[in-house]
Design an enzyme around this catalytic site. Sequence first.
Site, mmCIF file in Angstrom:
data_model
loop_
_atom_site.group_PDB
_atom_site.id
_atom_site.type_symbol
_atom_site.label_atom_id
_atom_site.label_comp_id
_atom_site.label_asym_id
_atom_site.label_seq_id
_atom_site.Cartn_x
_atom_site.Cartn_y
_atom_site.Cartn_z
ATOM 1 N N THR A 1 -9.677 2.685 27.585
ATOM 2 C CA THR A 1 -10.614 3.479 28.395
ATOM 3 C C THR A 1 -9.836 3.967 29.622
ATOM 4 O O THR A 1 -9.125 4.964 29.531
ATOM 5 C CB THR A 1 -11.851 2.657 28.819
ATOM 6 O OG1 THR A 1 -11.437 1.473 29.491
ATOM 7 C CG2 THR A 1 -12.692 2.293 27.610
ATOM 8 N N LYS B 1 -7.386 -4.179 25.264
ATOM 9 C CA LYS B 1 -7.602 -3.134 26.260
ATOM 10 C C LYS B 1 -8.340 -3.774 27.427
ATOM 11 O O LYS B 1 -9.048 -4.776 27.263
ATOM 12 C CB LYS B 1 -8.363 -1.956 25.686
ATOM 13 C CG LYS B 1 -9.756 -2.213 25.205
ATOM 14 C CD LYS B 1 -10.811 -2.271 26.258
ATOM 15 C CE LYS B 1 -10.736 -1.070 27.195
ATOM 16 N NZ LYS B 1 -11.770 -1.276 28.274
ATOM 17 N N THR C 1 -11.972 -12.152 27.361
ATOM 18 C CA THR C 1 -11.590 -10.955 28.091
ATOM 19 C C THR C 1 -12.289 -9.723 27.555
ATOM 20 O O THR C 1 -13.103 -9.798 26.651
ATOM 21 C CB THR C 1 -10.090 -10.735 27.953
ATOM 22 O OG1 THR C 1 -9.758 -9.594 28.708
ATOM 23 C CG2 THR C 1 -9.714 -10.464 26.502
ATOM 24 N N GLU D 1 -7.217 -1.171 36.995
ATOM 25 C CA GLU D 1 -7.558 0.189 37.419
ATOM 26 C C GLU D 1 -6.902 0.547 38.751
ATOM 27 O O GLU D 1 -7.122 -0.121 39.756
ATOM 28 C CB GLU D 1 -9.079 0.339 37.524
ATOM 29 C CG GLU D 1 -9.713 0.497 36.139
ATOM 30 C CD GLU D 1 -11.213 0.701 36.165
ATOM 31 O OE1 GLU D 1 -11.730 1.209 35.171
ATOM 32 O OE2 GLU D 1 -11.829 0.350 37.178
ATOM 33 N N ASN E 1 -13.468 4.656 40.180
ATOM 34 C CA ASN E 1 -14.810 4.088 40.073
ATOM 35 C C ASN E 1 -15.881 4.770 40.912
ATOM 36 O O ASN E 1 -17.059 4.463 40.760
ATOM 37 C CB ASN E 1 -14.758 2.600 40.380
ATOM 38 C CG ASN E 1 -14.067 1.862 39.264
ATOM 39 O OD1 ASN E 1 -14.507 1.902 38.127
ATOM 40 N ND2 ASN E 1 -12.948 1.226 39.579
#
Lengths: 407, 407
Positions: free
Chosen positions: A153, A179, A190, A276, A402
């Site tokens: 993603t 991922k 996870t 991220e 985000n």
Amino acid sequence: MKNISGGVTAAKGFAAASTAAAIKYKDRTDMAMVYSQTPCRVAGTFTTNLVKAAPVKWDQKIVADSEYAQAVVVNSGIANACTGAEGEAYCQQIADKTAELMNISADAVLVASTGVIGQQLPMERMCAGIEAMHTKLKEDLESGHDAALAIMTTDTKPKEVAVELELGGKKVVIGGMCKGSGMIHPNMCTMLSFVTTDAAISKELLQAALSDTVMDTYNMISVDGDTSTNDTCLLLANGLAENPEITEKNADYETFKAALYVVNETLAKMMAGDGEGCTALFEVKVVHAETREQAKIISKSVITSNLTKAAIYGHDANWGRILCAMGYSGAKFDPDQVDLYFESKAGKITIIENGVAVDYSEEEATRILSEPEVTAIADLKMGDASATAWGCDLTYDYIKINADYRS
Amino acid sequence: MKNISGGVTAAKGFAAASTAAAIKYKDRTDMAMVYSQTPCRVAGTFTTNLVKAAPVKWDQKIVADSEYAQAVVVNSGIANACTGAEGEAYCQQIADKTAELMNISADAVLVASTGVIGQQLPMERMCAGIEAMHTKLKEDLESGHDAALAIMTTDTKPKEVAVELELGGKKVVIGGMCKGSGMIHPNMCTMLSFVTTDAAISKELLQAALSDTVMDTYNMISVDGDTSTNDTCLLLANGLAENPEITEKNADYETFKAALYVVNETLAKMMAGDGEGCTALFEVKVVHAETREQAKIISKSVITSNLTKAAIYGHDANWGRILCAMGYSGAKFDPDQVDLYFESKAGKITIIENGVAVDYSEEEATRILSEPEVTAIADLKMGDASATAWGCDLTYDYIKINADYRS
């Protein structure tokens, strides 16, 4: 045991396929299938979040009740979480469609989803994706790599690993892909991780080996403190290596578990290091603790501290924030006994001794903290236990990813 | 009870002073003193962080052992935390210096520090600051306001409040000031908060009223999940209002506690709304919970979720992240029963009903979330308990403040 090339298709008899099904993303693949030519024993660990995605509930049932599994169908883009009875029915449909095409039982099909919460899956496109994939299944490493790409993603890199070991004179392989980049603070498991092996091992011991290693690997990473609704780790074993089946906790079991640990630790670190927006993998080791539990609590508290993470981004040896995060962790220790070091490829530096700063060079510390992998080591001087946790820095790009769009 | 102008000097007999002592900052004030013309009963709540700053340990001793306190000396810039025996000796020196100048006992002097962890206080400049302040003490509102400015670190606004109430036919005032912007996740207390009152009340009930109200005010805010080493809330009562002394939990006590709650809630919300780098106060109400504890755990979990905070910054009605944060809070509830609303001055909108999204307008939701104060309301449909927590959004500026220099 040695590292070898490949990922989820490295072990004998495992094939993979991927496709661009337009679930949510455009111009990229977003579905993957993993298939074993023979039925597999299966183990799994799942999110402890009370809000569980539909595919998590589906897989929990399969892992608990089915003797064997043979296929895994994954999509990225939509998480199929908070989707009510409709979302649960879609899991059944995905399994039915796959079972029909592969001529296996629907309760041998595992499903997994990752992406935005609350949207329903576009089932026509999902089914078209499954149809496209079932004719493309291949046992080569490239197909496994393409599957690792399809399940991403906000990840910036595919994540896969494989190792080779020997059990009872037979070559055994464990390989996996995962991922995970945001909403990463696994608890019992996870984001999405798929590990395959050709080892012959009983279902009970497969689950034991997975559960044991998950505790010290995936459960010790955090990107943002948010435990996802979709966390899933699946381990499939098809026995094609023809080693004497592992049915008790003997030397072979320990060898298998040690190799599985390496696979899981590698995948977990890949996720933390690709958090991220992050620029660095941040490792925290707590040594000479009284108990392992204490060391785990303290190391996890430090890697989840926003202030510490922001300081790591700034390459700032802001050790006060680390001691502060240790202090509010809830674990007991004597702050006046703590020594703290920073370490990376660029060297190692002592920052505090017995709870008070030594006269260290800020320049040297910043140089050490400017590497892509940095470690903080806290010595509690209490006993022989230790633990390691992995996180990443907190950056402008985390906010951008985000705040700017719904991920 | 009504709101009135002023802060820490609003109550009768309280004076304040401030000065630029060059502790760390340049071209601004960085020390404040609060002084009561008569001795005060004192109550306090402090950080639960195992790593406690030297002034926290000092004040804990004063609150526990001294019958009265009369002065508070505060500096910003350096936290005097993780400073060992040297830092502890400095607290004694600050108290001795103040006691000598004001002709009071050293154990009537409270001290507080906020700023960077691990550096020693420049004691010559500290003492010069105390000397400068002791001649400038004034009982006017302006001096109180200047004190609120002097204790700021990364705060963008001074924070003060005052209320007037009647006890036993006498006018009583409660006023206070606080600071706090980063490393804000109080547990048992907040960053630095100083509340004064001219009420006559026993030491025991003063502490009871403070402890009770702190639980639902300061302890329900979070900026970044980091519980500071320095959290301190002090409440001084000098009795100059001449109300009949409160010595039992009677109607007067309840009236006093209700007014104190308003003061503490106002100060707590000011801190959350001025969180480092934030653009919005984010309030989370959990209603119809089974127990108050459950409602508190869930509301705090949502306001500390980085992903939710980033979505609030993006004015994105990303309710999946809210349900996710509720789910990993550790409190039990039925996700399939939850209704969720967003509310602000711009209106109120229903987002999910029974755990699934309704067909709401994203545009309307974004309009509501674009206000400087936004509220999420989660209805658990389980019982009659509720709780509110306050946080803020997570922005680029939070990263900037905490990565670009050592704060």
